[in-house]
Design an enzyme around this catalytic site. Structure first.
Site, PDB file in Angstrom:
ATOM      1  CG  ASN A 210      -2.001   1.010   1.163  1.00 32.87           C
ATOM      2  OD1 ASN A 210      -2.842   1.082   0.187  1.00 32.87           O
ATOM      3  ND2 ASN A 210      -1.766   2.348   1.819  1.00 32.87           N
TER       4      ASN A 210
ATOM      5  CE1 TYR B 286      -2.681   6.755   4.842  1.00 37.11           C
ATOM      6  CE2 TYR B 286      -0.450   6.242   4.376  1.00 37.11           C
ATOM      7  CZ  TYR B 286      -1.649   6.045   4.154  1.00 37.11           C
ATOM      8  OH  TYR B 286      -2.320   4.904   3.638  1.00 37.11           O
ATOM      9  NE  ARG B 287      -1.313  15.816  10.941  1.00 38.32           N
ATOM     10  CZ  ARG B 287      -2.681  15.891  11.129  1.00 38.32           C
ATOM     11  NH1 ARG B 287      -3.417  16.439  10.282  1.00 38.32           N
ATOM     12  NH2 ARG B 287      -3.119  15.785  12.400  1.00 38.32           N
TER      13      ARG B 287
ATOM     14  CD1 TRP C  41      -0.910   5.539   7.723  1.00 36.84           C
ATOM     15  CD2 TRP C  41       0.036   4.360   9.246  1.00 36.84           C
ATOM     16  NE1 TRP C  41       0.173   4.750   7.265  1.00 36.84           N
ATOM     17  CE2 TRP C  41       0.665   4.062   8.194  1.00 36.84           C
ATOM     18  CE3 TRP C  41      -0.003   3.652  10.477  1.00 36.84           C
ATOM     19  CZ2 TRP C  41       1.994   3.136   8.220  1.00 36.84           C
ATOM     20  CZ3 TRP C  41       1.253   2.650  10.464  1.00 36.84           C
ATOM     21  CH2 TRP C  41       2.164   2.658   9.410  1.00 36.84           C
TER      22      TRP C  41
ATOM     23  CD  GLU D 253      -2.343   2.680  -3.007  1.00 38.96           C
ATOM     24  OE1 GLU D 253      -1.538   1.760  -2.940  1.00 38.96           O
ATOM     25  OE2 GLU D 253      -3.337   3.037  -2.268  1.00 38.96           O
TER      26      GLU D 253
ATOM     27  CG  ASP E 126      -5.557  18.543   8.300  1.00 31.93           C
ATOM     28  OD1 ASP E 126      -5.340  18.565   6.907  1.00 31.93           O
ATOM     29  OD2 ASP E 126      -5.449  17.438   9.125  1.00 31.93           O
TER      30      ASP E 126
HETATM   31  C1  LIG Z   1      -1.537  16.686   1.027  1.00 31.18           C
HETATM   32  C2  LIG Z   1      -2.340  15.401   1.586  1.00 31.18           C
HETATM   33  C3  LIG Z   1      -2.001  15.099   3.000  1.00 31.18           C
HETATM   34  C4  LIG Z   1      -2.579  14.206   3.678  1.00 31.18           C
HETATM   35  N1  LIG Z   1      -2.659  13.935   4.531  1.00 31.18           N
HETATM   36  C5  LIG Z   1      -3.125  12.625   5.179  1.00 31.18           C
HETATM   37  C6  LIG Z   1      -3.001  12.299   6.699  1.00 31.18           C
HETATM   38  O1  LIG Z   1      -2.361  13.074   7.396  1.00 31.18           O
HETATM   39  N2  LIG Z   1      -3.603  11.201   7.152  1.00 31.18           N
HETATM   40  C7  LIG Z   1      -4.348  10.516   6.393  1.00 31.18           C
HETATM   41  O2  LIG Z   1      -5.101   9.526   6.733  1.00 31.18           O
HETATM   42  N3  LIG Z   1      -4.854  10.777   4.903  1.00 31.18           N
HETATM   43  C8  LIG Z   1      -4.103  11.944   4.760  1.00 31.18           C
HETATM   44  N4  LIG Z   1      -4.375  12.202   3.485  1.00 31.18           N
HETATM   45  C9  LIG Z   1      -5.251  11.459   2.630  1.00 31.18           C
HETATM   46  C10 LIG Z   1      -4.586  10.523   1.951  1.00 31.18           C
HETATM   47  O3  LIG Z   1      -3.552  10.354   1.395  1.00 31.18           O
HETATM   48  C11 LIG Z   1      -5.690   9.598   1.150  1.00 31.18           C
HETATM   49  O4  LIG Z   1      -6.965   9.342   1.838  1.00 31.18           O
HETATM   50  C12 LIG Z   1      -5.303   8.234   0.564  1.00 31.18           C
HETATM   51  O5  LIG Z   1      -6.152   7.477  -0.048  1.00 31.18           O
HETATM   52  C13 LIG Z   1      -4.624   7.295   1.655  1.00 31.18           C
HETATM   53  O6  LIG Z   1      -4.163   6.169   0.907  1.00 31.18           O
HETATM   54  P1  LIG Z   1      -4.897   4.736   1.445  1.00 31.18           P
HETATM   55  O7  LIG Z   1      -6.147   4.855   0.836  1.00 31.18           O
HETATM   56  O8  LIG Z   1      -4.003   3.687   0.857  1.00 31.18           O
HETATM   57  O9  LIG Z   1      -4.868   4.603   2.830  1.00 31.18           O
HETATM   58  C14 LIG Z   1      -3.569  13.465   2.718  1.00 31.18           C
HETATM   59  C15 LIG Z   1      -3.990  13.715   1.449  1.00 31.18           C
HETATM   60  C16 LIG Z   1      -3.017  14.620   0.827  1.00 31.18           C
HETATM   61  C17 LIG Z   1      -3.287  15.137  -0.514  1.00 31.18           C
HETATM   62 MN   LIG Z   2      -4.426   2.176  -0.660  1.00 30.22          MN
END
Ligand SMILES: Cc1cc2nc3c(=O)[nH]c(=O)nc-3n(C[C@H](O)[C@H](O)[C@H](O)COP(=O)(O)O)c2cc1C
Ligand SMILES: [Mn+2]
Length: 537
Positions: free
Chosen positions: A204, A208-209, A222, A266, A315
């Protein structure tokens, strides 16, 4: 029509039409060919620079708040990507605002408009058993492009030119930004975080920040609905290896933010969108692979029992998310290119740079959404709705209660399920034209009848709900309702007849009004565009 003449008029038209079509289809695309997606961050920076889309800043600027204020002004005025060559206190340059305009987003994907991405993906999703030879060859080509999209392993990579382990691991090397005044520490904001499902080995990648704790550790933000969190939750011994890639080509970086179903990789999607496979290299200290073209890689571990209080953080909701418990990422190695470039993004009150990442997702996912809900014509996630607060959807309505069916479908679809409000309009309404949508919501909704209140999971960042991550949902049925839904006769919408429109079109020049819009559609479109632009600025 006068008979005779050497070339019959109809024949002449046909030849002309053929030539015009050939010019349009073959010559024009060649002349204004959009460059293909770039293979790494440096090639991307070079392209941005060539196109006048990047400004280098050599003055020393502080990653502590100062960069945010500069970038926020540049983003909100539609300005260029910025390469800060001398961030205060750091050894590496910082790239920001690479995604900040629709034009740059299109350049990143090598398309003329974001809708072309939907077409590309739609072709694959809608693959049918081929009819006849030509169709078979075409289908094979499409299947090959999927096969060619799978990530490929390589043995040597630029991202491992420098390897730092033990006491040499030091996040202070990088210009990590503290973005907003109440943020307690700097945050890594544009990472591609890589994990594996320990049972299936499925990789995966998510964005995530990561709040910096010290030279060798960060938090890992997460959220509970995300795939990275699920990998940690499912780990048999409570800990998983994690790799973080920073400074990728823009398409691979985007793919980390894409809300794909858990079993869809991805990096495969990134390879498909780029038209070439993502190359992976084995990490030095953990059993994971990372994109070989990364500028910087952080390797390490996350343990379910090793947690702390993360935040607050300014945020993308426009508010600070309050402090909350999150796991800690312990770094075992940093590998990087020599002179690595550190990428960053600032989120905050919309519109911010992440607006265009969200718009790319909106376009790319339209065909996938249509796979489950084929009556959907189009949808729009308004930037002011910060991804998950509102979706406007137009449908081909064909039975009583159809709009409600679509509302429930949206609340059951991947991360779209977190959306608080769904507005459903008929197929002729332009969902991207907010003034038009507002007209139909005001005109077609009887609040006593056409509003659906529900409850369900809500984005973990939402501050309005009483309980975190759970709360209310609202659906607005702004479609036309007729006797088949037990309503009185629905009135006809006002429209000028086509004959009169054509007559006025033909007479327009004669009226001395040249330059003015030549019909109500054009007029509405022009007004809508300015409004949308205002909303997006
Ligand atoms: C700039 C940016 C920052 C993000 N920060 C977070 C974060 O801190 N925590 C989080 O859970 N998702 C965050 N997201 C959203 C996730 O990247 C998004 O939901 C993504 O689908 C997560 O991948 P996953 O579906 O494989 O878990 C962020 C997205 C962007 C564009
Ligand atoms: Mn995913």
């Amino acid at each position: 029509m006068a008979p005779g003449g050497s070339v019959p008029p109809a024949r002449q038209d046909t030849v002309g039409a053929v030539v015009r079509r050939a010019v349009r289809r073959v010559l024009l695309p060649t002349l204004r060919r959009v460059p293909s997606p770039t293979s790494d961050l440096r090639e991307w920076i070079a392209l941005l620079e060539k196109e006048g889309e990047l400004v280098r800043i050599s003055a020393e600027v502080d990653p502590d708040l100062e960069i945010t204020e500069i970038v926020d002004r540049v983003v909100k005025s539609g300005g260029p990507a910025l390469l800060f060559e001398n961030p205060k206190g750091a050894k590496h340059a910082l790239l920001i605002n690479q995604f900040g305009t629709e034009k740059r987003m299109c350049m990143a994907f090598g398309v003329e408009k974001l809708d072309d991405l939907a077409d590309k993906l739609g072709e694959i999703l809608e693959l049918q058993p081929p009819q006849g030879l030509v169709d078979k060859v075409r289908s094979l080509g499409k299947l090959k492009s999927i096969a060619d999209s799978m990530p490929k392993e390589v043995s040597k990579a630029a991202c491992q030119e420098v390897v730092l382990t033990g006491d040499d691991v030091n996040l202070d090397l990088f210009p990590i930004q503290r973005c907003w005044p109440l943020d307690p520490a700097p945050f890594i904001t544009l990472p591609a975080v890589i994990t594996k499902d320990q049972a299936t080995g499925v990789r995966n990648v998510g964005m995530y920040r990561m709040q910096k704790i010290d030279r060798r550790s960060t938090f890992m933000h997460w959220q509970i609905h995300k795939d990275g969190r699920a990998d940690l939750r499912a780990a048999p011994d409570g800990r998983i290896p994690v790799a973080v890639a920073l400074g990728l080509d823009p398409v691979t970086a985007y793919s980390a933010s894409a809300p794909l179903p858990k079993h869809i990789g991805e990096l495969m999607v990134a390879g498909f969108l780029k038209g070439s496979a993502v190359q992976l290299v084995k990490c030095k200290t953990v059993d994971l692979e990372v994109p070989a073209n990364a500028e910087i890689v952080l390797e390490g571990w996350v343990d379910r029992t090793d947690v702390g209080i993360e935040g607050p953080f300014g945020d993308h909701t426009g508010f600070y998310t309050p402090p909350e418990e999150f796991p800690i990422f312990r770094i075992s190695a940093i590998t990087m290119r020599r002179d690595a470039i550190y990428p960053s993004i600032v989120v905050g009150k919309p519109p911010a740079e992440d607006e265009w990442l969200a718009k790319a997702t909106e376009r790319i996912f339209l065909p996938a959404i249509r796979m489950s809900v084929p009556e959907i014509v189009d949808y729009d996630l308004p930037t002011a709705g910060t991804f998950h607060n509102c979706v406007i959807v137009s449908i081909r309505k064909s039975f009583p209660g159809h709009a409600r069916k679509v509302m429930h479908a949206m609340w059951g679809l991947g991360l779209m399920s977190l959306t608080k409000s769904v507005v459903v309009v008929d197929e002729h309404v332009d969902v991207h034209n907010y003034e038009q949508v507002f007209f139909y919501v005001c005109a077609n909704v009887d609040p006593a009848r056409d509003i659906l209140l529900s409850e369900g999971p809500i984005d973990q960042l939402d501050h309005a709900t009483t309980i975190q991550a759970y709360g209310g949902k609202i659906g607005f049925d702004a479609t036309a309702k007729g006797p088949d839904e037990g309503r009185r006769e629905w009135p006809q919408e006002i429209e000028m007849s086509p004959e009169i429109r054509a007559r006025v079109d033909a007479r327009w020049a004669e009226l001395g009004l040249a330059g003015a819009p030549s019909g109500p559609d054009v007029q509405n479109e022009a007004r809508a565009r300015t409004l949308t632009q205002l909303l997006r600025r």
